[in-house]
Design a protein around this motif. Structure first.
Motif, PDB file in Angstrom:
ATOM      1  N   SER A   1       8.053   0.758   3.162  1.00 59.57           N
ATOM      2  CA  SER A   1       7.174   0.595   4.325  1.00 59.57           C
ATOM      3  C   SER A   1       7.280   1.744   5.312  1.00 59.57           C
ATOM      4  O   SER A   1       6.394   1.928   6.144  1.00 59.57           O
ATOM      5  N   ASN A   2       8.384   2.481   5.232  1.00 58.15           N
ATOM      6  CA  ASN A   2       8.639   3.525   6.220  1.00 58.15           C
ATOM      7  C   ASN A   2       8.216   4.875   5.667  1.00 58.15           C
ATOM      8  O   ASN A   2       8.589   5.244   4.552  1.00 58.15           O
TER       9      ASN A   2
ATOM     10  N   HIS B   1      13.539   7.542   3.857  1.00 61.14           N
ATOM     11  CA  HIS B   1      13.208   6.246   3.269  1.00 61.14           C
ATOM     12  C   HIS B   1      12.396   6.413   1.989  1.00 61.14           C
ATOM     13  O   HIS B   1      12.591   5.675   1.014  1.00 61.14           O
ATOM     14  N   ARG B   2      11.490   7.397   1.987  1.00 61.12           N
ATOM     15  CA  ARG B   2      10.709   7.645   0.766  1.00 61.12           C
ATOM     16  C   ARG B   2      11.615   8.087  -0.381  1.00 61.12           C
ATOM     17  O   ARG B   2      11.432   7.663  -1.529  1.00 61.12           O
ATOM     18  N   GLN B   3      12.600   8.916  -0.076  1.00 60.26           N
ATOM     19  CA  GLN B   3      13.499   9.395  -1.127  1.00 60.26           C
ATOM     20  C   GLN B   3      14.409   8.279  -1.631  1.00 60.26           C
ATOM     21  O   GLN B   3      14.690   8.205  -2.828  1.00 60.26           O
ATOM     22  N   ILE B   4      14.857   7.407  -0.749  1.00 60.02           N
ATOM     23  CA  ILE B   4      15.669   6.266  -1.175  1.00 60.02           C
ATOM     24  C   ILE B   4      14.850   5.371  -2.103  1.00 60.02           C
ATOM     25  O   ILE B   4      15.330   4.914  -3.152  1.00 60.02           O
ATOM     26  N   PHE B   5      13.610   5.113  -1.725  1.00 58.50           N
ATOM     27  CA  PHE B   5      12.720   4.294  -2.568  1.00 58.50           C
ATOM     28  C   PHE B   5      12.585   4.915  -3.956  1.00 58.50           C
ATOM     29  O   PHE B   5      12.703   4.217  -4.985  1.00 58.50           O
TER      30      PHE B   5
ATOM     31  N   ASP C   1      27.896   4.604  -2.291  1.00 62.32           N
ATOM     32  CA  ASP C   1      28.150   5.962  -2.778  1.00 62.32           C
ATOM     33  C   ASP C   1      27.273   6.939  -1.985  1.00 62.32           C
ATOM     34  O   ASP C   1      26.205   7.334  -2.434  1.00 62.32           O
ATOM     35  N   PRO C   2      27.728   7.343  -0.786  1.00 57.74           N
ATOM     36  CA  PRO C   2      26.881   8.187   0.079  1.00 57.74           C
ATOM     37  C   PRO C   2      26.437   9.483  -0.574  1.00 57.74           C
ATOM     38  O   PRO C   2      25.322   9.946  -0.342  1.00 57.74           O
ATOM     39  N   GLU C   3      27.301  10.099  -1.390  1.00 53.60           N
ATOM     40  CA  GLU C   3      26.952  11.373  -2.015  1.00 53.60           C
ATOM     41  C   GLU C   3      25.731  11.228  -2.910  1.00 53.60           C
ATOM     42  O   GLU C   3      24.905  12.135  -3.016  1.00 53.60           O
ATOM     43  N   LYS C   4      25.598  10.089  -3.532  1.00 54.46           N
ATOM     44  CA  LYS C   4      24.506   9.862  -4.469  1.00 54.46           C
ATOM     45  C   LYS C   4      23.189   9.581  -3.746  1.00 54.46           C
ATOM     46  O   LYS C   4      22.111   9.991  -4.199  1.00 54.46           O
ATOM     47  N   TRP C   5      23.272   8.882  -2.619  1.00 53.72           N
ATOM     48  CA  TRP C   5      22.051   8.413  -1.973  1.00 53.72           C
ATOM     49  C   TRP C   5      21.579   9.335  -0.860  1.00 53.72           C
ATOM     50  O   TRP C   5      20.406   9.627  -0.755  1.00 53.72           O
TER      51      TRP C   5
ATOM     52  N   VAL D   1       0.838  -1.205   0.000  1.00 50.35           N
ATOM     53  CA  VAL D   1       0.000   0.000   0.000  1.00 50.35           C
ATOM     54  C   VAL D   1       0.873   1.255   0.000  1.00 50.35           C
ATOM     55  O   VAL D   1       0.600   2.214  -0.736  1.00 50.35           O
ATOM     56  N   LYS D   2       1.945   1.256   0.777  1.00 55.77           N
ATOM     57  CA  LYS D   2       2.781   2.454   0.840  1.00 55.77           C
ATOM     58  C   LYS D   2       3.562   2.666  -0.452  1.00 55.77           C
ATOM     59  O   LYS D   2       3.752   3.806  -0.895  1.00 55.77           O
ATOM     60  N   ALA D   3       4.019   1.585  -1.072  1.00 56.34           N
ATOM     61  CA  ALA D   3       4.664   1.717  -2.379  1.00 56.34           C
ATOM     62  C   ALA D   3       3.678   2.287  -3.396  1.00 56.34           C
ATOM     63  O   ALA D   3       4.012   3.180  -4.186  1.00 56.34           O
ATOM     64  N   PHE D   4       2.466   1.775  -3.366  1.00 56.66           N
ATOM     65  CA  PHE D   4       1.404   2.251  -4.257  1.00 56.66           C
ATOM     66  C   PHE D   4       1.156   3.745  -4.065  1.00 56.66           C
ATOM     67  O   PHE D   4       1.056   4.502  -5.035  1.00 56.66           O
ATOM     68  N   GLU D   5       1.066   4.184  -2.815  1.00 53.89           N
ATOM     69  CA  GLU D   5       0.790   5.597  -2.537  1.00 53.89           C
ATOM     70  C   GLU D   5       1.901   6.491  -3.084  1.00 53.89           C
ATOM     71  O   GLU D   5       1.632   7.564  -3.646  1.00 53.89           O
ATOM     72  N   LEU D   6       3.160   6.068  -2.936  1.00 53.82           N
ATOM     73  CA  LEU D   6       4.266   6.871  -3.454  1.00 53.82           C
ATOM     74  C   LEU D   6       4.236   6.937  -4.977  1.00 53.82           C
ATOM     75  O   LEU D   6       4.536   7.980  -5.575  1.00 53.82           O
ATOM     76  N   LEU D   7       3.877   5.845  -5.616  1.00 51.79           N
ATOM     77  CA  LEU D   7       3.820   5.820  -7.078  1.00 51.79           C
ATOM     78  C   LEU D   7       2.732   6.749  -7.606  1.00 51.79           C
ATOM     79  O   LEU D   7       2.966   7.509  -8.559  1.00 51.79           O
ATOM     80  N   ILE D   8       1.549   6.718  -7.007  1.00 54.77           N
ATOM     81  CA  ILE D   8       0.482   7.580  -7.528  1.00 54.77           C
ATOM     82  C   ILE D   8       0.759   9.048  -7.202  1.00 54.77           C
ATOM     83  O   ILE D   8       0.340   9.934  -7.945  1.00 54.77           O
ATOM     84  N   GLN D   9       1.455   9.316  -6.098  1.00 56.79           N
ATOM     85  CA  GLN D   9       1.836  10.699  -5.804  1.00 56.79           C
ATOM     86  C   GLN D   9       2.778  11.248  -6.874  1.00 56.79           C
ATOM     87  O   GLN D   9       2.754  12.445  -7.177  1.00 56.79           O
ATOM     88  N   ASP D  10       3.591  10.370  -7.462  1.00 57.77           N
ATOM     89  CA  ASP D  10       4.523  10.781  -8.515  1.00 57.77           C
ATOM     90  C   ASP D  10       3.908  10.677  -9.910  1.00 57.77           C
ATOM     91  O   ASP D  10       4.612  10.784 -10.911  1.00 57.77           O
ATOM     92  N   HIS D  11       2.602  10.439  -9.965  1.00 56.52           N
ATOM     93  CA  HIS D  11       1.855  10.366 -11.231  1.00 56.52           C
ATOM     94  C   HIS D  11       2.387   9.279 -12.165  1.00 56.52           C
ATOM     95  O   HIS D  11       2.401   9.434 -13.388  1.00 56.52           O
ATOM     96  N   ILE D  12       2.816   8.188 -11.565  1.00 54.51           N
ATOM     97  CA  ILE D  12       3.144   6.990 -12.331  1.00 54.51           C
ATOM     98  C   ILE D  12       1.887   6.132 -12.370  1.00 54.51           C
ATOM     99  O   ILE D  12       1.364   5.741 -11.315  1.00 54.51           O
TER     100      ILE D  12
END
Length: 617
Positions: free
Chosen positions: A509-510, A515-519, A429-433, A340-351
Motif C-alpha cells: 500500500s505504501n 516498502h516497494r522493495q520489501i514487497f 535478518d536486517p542484512e537480507k531485508w 491496485v498498488k500490488a497490481f501496479e508493482l507486479l505489472i512493472q516487473d512484467h509478471i
C-alpha cells in the motif's frame, strides 16, 4: 427525449420524438443503438415526490446536503428503489420497450446506492424481513450490521433483476448494467453478483491507464463468456469537464489498452445545450480507431496470468470505522488501495497478472500466486477454496487486515491489534531485508496481534514507537521505533504442497521505495511459475491472450497517456509453446524465432504507442 405517457418530456423538444429520430438515422448507417436509462438518479422524480428520496440517517436528501461527494451536494436528485419510485421505473422501461422494439438493447445506468438510505420504506422493509431496526453505527462482524449490508446488496440485485424482467416481458434484447460502481466503497451496495443480470459488462471510469488495466482484467474475470465494454470520457478527464479534450495519443492509449484485453471501447462526448456536438473529437477518434485496427481482429482470447490479485467487492470496507456513526465513516478503502498498488508493482516487473473475482478462486492452478491484500470480509467457502489452492501447490500472499478466518485456515491465530497509527516491523535478518534501516520498516496503521504462528518461519516482529503525548515526544517530527513486542508481524509458512506469506503490514500500500522493495523481496520467497518473460523497461505492460491455436502478446508503451518513448529490441520468451510462426500484427510480417526447452523466444524490433505479436502453435 420522447413524448412519454409515464413521465415528463423535455420542454425543449415539443412534440418531437428525438429518440426515434436518432434511432432511424443510426440504423441507416448500420449503427447499433442501445437506449440509456438512469435507474436511481432522477431530478424530476426527486422534486415531484419527496417520499421517493434516498435519505441519510439525519433524514437529509441528496440535494439538501452541502458540499459532499461527486454524487451528493446539490446537483443530483437520487431516489430509493424501495419506494413507489420502483414501479415508476418499471412503467417507463415497459413504455420504452414497447415504443422502440427495433433498438439494439438497453443500458441501465446507476444501479447502486449513492448513500446509505434510512428512508421510511427502507426502515419498514428491513423490519419486515429481519425483525430489526436499521443500525446507525458501523460494526463489521456484528450480525445486525452484516444483515443490513446483505439486505442493501440483495435489494439492488432484485431491482436489477426485476428491471430486466420488465423489458424482457416486451422484447428479448440485451440488457447492459453499469459496473462503474466497481471501485466504490461498501456504501454503494454494488457487488460482482450483479454480473448475473447483465448480458454485457459495461462501466465508465475516469482514472489513469493503471486503473483501466486493473478494471479490464477484473471485467475479464467477472464477464466469463460475456463481452465487456470499457467507457471513458473524451474530455480530460471526467464528465465534469466540457471543453478540454484528451489528445489523440491519450485516446489511443485508452483504446489500445481495452483492445489488448479483448474488450470493447466506448467514449463519452458532451453535447452542447443547443444540441451541437464538436466535430474534431470524431476526427480524432477515427484516427485512433484506424491506428489500432490490428487489435480488433479477435476478442475471444483467455487472459493468461501467473499472479492473481483477488479484488473482493464485499471487502470494500474499513474496519477502523467500527464504532463510528454511518455519516462519520472515513470513506477509506484499504482493500482497493492495496490491491491496485500490488497490481501496479507486479505489472512493472512484467509478471503476468490477473485481477480475479471470488468466483474465480476455484480456477487457480498450482504454480500460480494469489494476492489477498486487506481482504476484510470473506466467506467460509472462499476461505476453503484458497486453502485448497495452496494445499495443491499454489502460493498466497496475505496482508494487513485480511480476514482472520482465512489466516486460521493456515493455522495462524490472530486476535485484536497492536499499536495505533504508527507502528513498525523489524526483520530478523536486517542484512537480507535492508541493512540501511537495520531491518526496521515503518507501518502507518495498527498491526494484527498474532497469538499462534502454527509453526511458521517468523521473518519479522512487531515493534512500537516511543510513547508520546501532545506535550512530550522524543523527536520533533517523527516517532522512532522503540519497543520490541513478542508478536510476529511477517510469517512464511509451508502448507502441504504450497506456501504462504502473511504480513501484518501491507507493504504494497505504501509507495515509498523501501516498502516497494520489501514487497518485491517477499514475493521472491514464494514459488510460482512464469509463463512469459521479457527485458522491456517498466513503462511497458505486457498482456497475453490465449486462443485455440495462438497467443497474442500486446506491448503497451504508456509512460504517460499522451507521451511515449520509443523502445527497441525487446527479447521475449513464452513458455509452454513451440511456435510454428511469430507474426508482427501491425505490419503483418513474420519475425524470426527459436524454440527450446518447451518455449519460444523472439525479439520485438520496436514499440511506439503499442505493438502486438501473435505466436501460432
Amino acid at each position: 427525449m420522447f413524448p412519454t405517457q409515464t413521465g415528463i418530456s423535455h420542454s425543449g423538444i415539443g412534440a418531437r420524438d428525438v429518440v426515434r429520430e436518432v434511432l432511424d438515422a443510426c440504423q441507416k448507417e448500420s449503427i447499433d443503438v442501445f437506449l440509456y436509462y438512469s435507474m436511481v438518479f432522477n431530478n424530476d422524480c426527486y422534486q415531484e415526490h419527496p417520499d421517493w428520496r434516498i435519505l441519510d440517517s439525519a433524514a437529509l436528501a441528496s440535494r439538501q446536503k452541502a458540499g459532499g461527494s461527486d454524487v451528493l451536494g446539490g446537483r443530483y436528485g437520487v431516489c430509493c428503489p424501495n419506494t413507489a419510485y420502483r414501479q415508476f421505473v418499471f412503467d417507463q422501461l415497459r413504455e420504452i420497450a414497447q415504443r422502440y422494439p427495433d433498438c439494439s438493447g438497453f443500458f441501465l445506468d446507476m444501479v447502486f446506492w449513492p448513500e446509505v438510505c434510512y428512508c421510511p420504506s427502507c426502515r419498514d422493509r428491513f423490519k419486515r424481513e429481519t425483525g430489526l431496526d436499521l443500525p446507525l453505527v458501523i460494526n463489521w462482524g456484528m450480525p445486525e450490521w452484516e444483515a443490513f449490508q446483505n439486505s442493501r446488496e440483495s435489494w439492488l440485485r432484485e431491482f436489477a433483476r426485476q428491471a430486466n424482467e420488465v423489458i424482457w416481458s416486451v422484447l428479448r434484447k440485451p440488457v447492459l448494467h453499469q459496473f462503474g460502481a466497481t471501485p466504490r466503497p461498501w456504501s454503494s451496495g454494488f457487488t460482482e453478483k450483479m454480473a448475473d443480470y447483465a448480458d454485457l459488462i459495461v462501466g465508465d471510469f475516469y482514472g489513469g491507464l493503471e486503473q483501466e488495466s486493473f478494471i479490464c482484467k477484473y471485467f475479464k474475470s467477472i464477464a466469463s463468456e460475456k463481452p465487456f465494454v470499457y467507457i471513458t470520457a473524451a474530455c480530460d478527464s471526467s464528465l465534469a469537464e466540457h471543453t478540454a479534450y484528451k489528445s489523440r495519443e491519450a485516446l489511443l492509449a485508452h483504446y489500445s489498452t481495452v483492445l489488448a484485453h479483448g474488450g470493447g471501447f466506448m467514449f463519452v462526448n458532451p453535447i452542447e445545450p443547443d444540441g451541437e456536438i464538436g466535430s474534431q473529437i470524431y476526427e480524432d477518434m477515427k484516427w485512433v480507431f484506424q491506428k489500432a485496427a490490428s487489435l480488433e481482429t479477435d476478442k475471444s482470447g483467455e487472459l493468461l496470468y501467473d499472479a492473481a490479485v483477488l479484488f473482493h467487492q464485499e471487502s470494500q470496507i474499513d474496519l477502523l470505522d467500527n464504532g463510528s456513526e454511518v455519516e462519520k465513516r472515513s470513506h477509506r478503502q484499504p482493500h482497493l488501495e492495496a490491491s491496485v498498488k500490488a497490481f501496479e508493482l507486479l505489472i512493472q516487473d512484467h509478471i503476468l497478472c490477473g485481477v480475479i473475482s471470488s468466483a474465480e478462486i476455484h480456477r487457480l492452478k498450482p504454480g500460480q500466486i494469489l494476492f489477498c491484500c486487506n481482504v476484510e470480509r470473506i466467506s467460509a467457502k472462499e476461505c476453503e477454496e484458497i486453502a485448497a489452492f495452496v494445499k495443491k501447490g499454489g502460493s498466497a500472499y496475505l496482508s494487513g487486515t485480511t480476514d482472520l478466518k482465512l489466516l486460521e485456515k493456515f493455522g495462524i491465530i490472530g486476535q485484536g491489534e497492536i499499536g495505533v497509527n504508527n507502528t513498525y516491523v523489524r526483520f530478523q535478518d536486517p542484512e537480507k531485508w535492508n541493512a540501511a534501516c537495520k531491518g526496521i520498516v515503518s507501518c502507518y496503521h495498527p498491526l494484527c496481534r498474532i497469538l499462534d504462528t502454527g509453526k511458521a518461519d517468523i521473518l519479522a516482529m512487531a515493534m512500537l514507537p516511543y510513547p508520546e503525548t501532545s506535550e512530550k515526544f522524543v523527536t520533533i517530527h517523527s516517532n522512532p521505533p522503540y519497543e520490541m513486542t513478542n508478536y510476529p508481524a511477517v510469517l512464511y509458512k509451508r502448507w502441504e504442497h504450497g506456501r504462504i506469506i502473511y504480513t501484518a503490514c501491507d507493504f504494497e500500500s505504501n509507495s515509498k521505495y523501501l516498502h516497494r522493495q520489501i514487497f518485491r523481496k517477499l514475493i521472491k520467497k514464494l514459488p510460482f511459475e512464469l509463463s512469459f518473460a521479457c527485458n522491456a523497461p517498466w513503462t511497458i505492460e505486457t498482456i497475453v491472450l490465449k486462443f485455440a491455436n495462438k497467443y497474442r502478446i500486446t506491448f503497451l508503451n504508456h509512460l504517460q497517456e499522451d507521451r511515449t518513448v520509443k523502445v527497441e529490441n525487446i527479447h521475449c520468451r513464452l513458455e509452454g509453446c513451440c511456435a510454428k510462426k511469430v507474426l508482427l500484427l501491425q505490419e503483418h510480417r513474420e519475425l524470426p524465432f527459436a524454440t527450446s526447452r518447451g518455449g519460444t523466444e523472439f525479439t520485438l524490433p520496436v514499440v511506439y504507442e503499442f505493438s502486438a505479436v501473435e505466436v501460432y502453435t
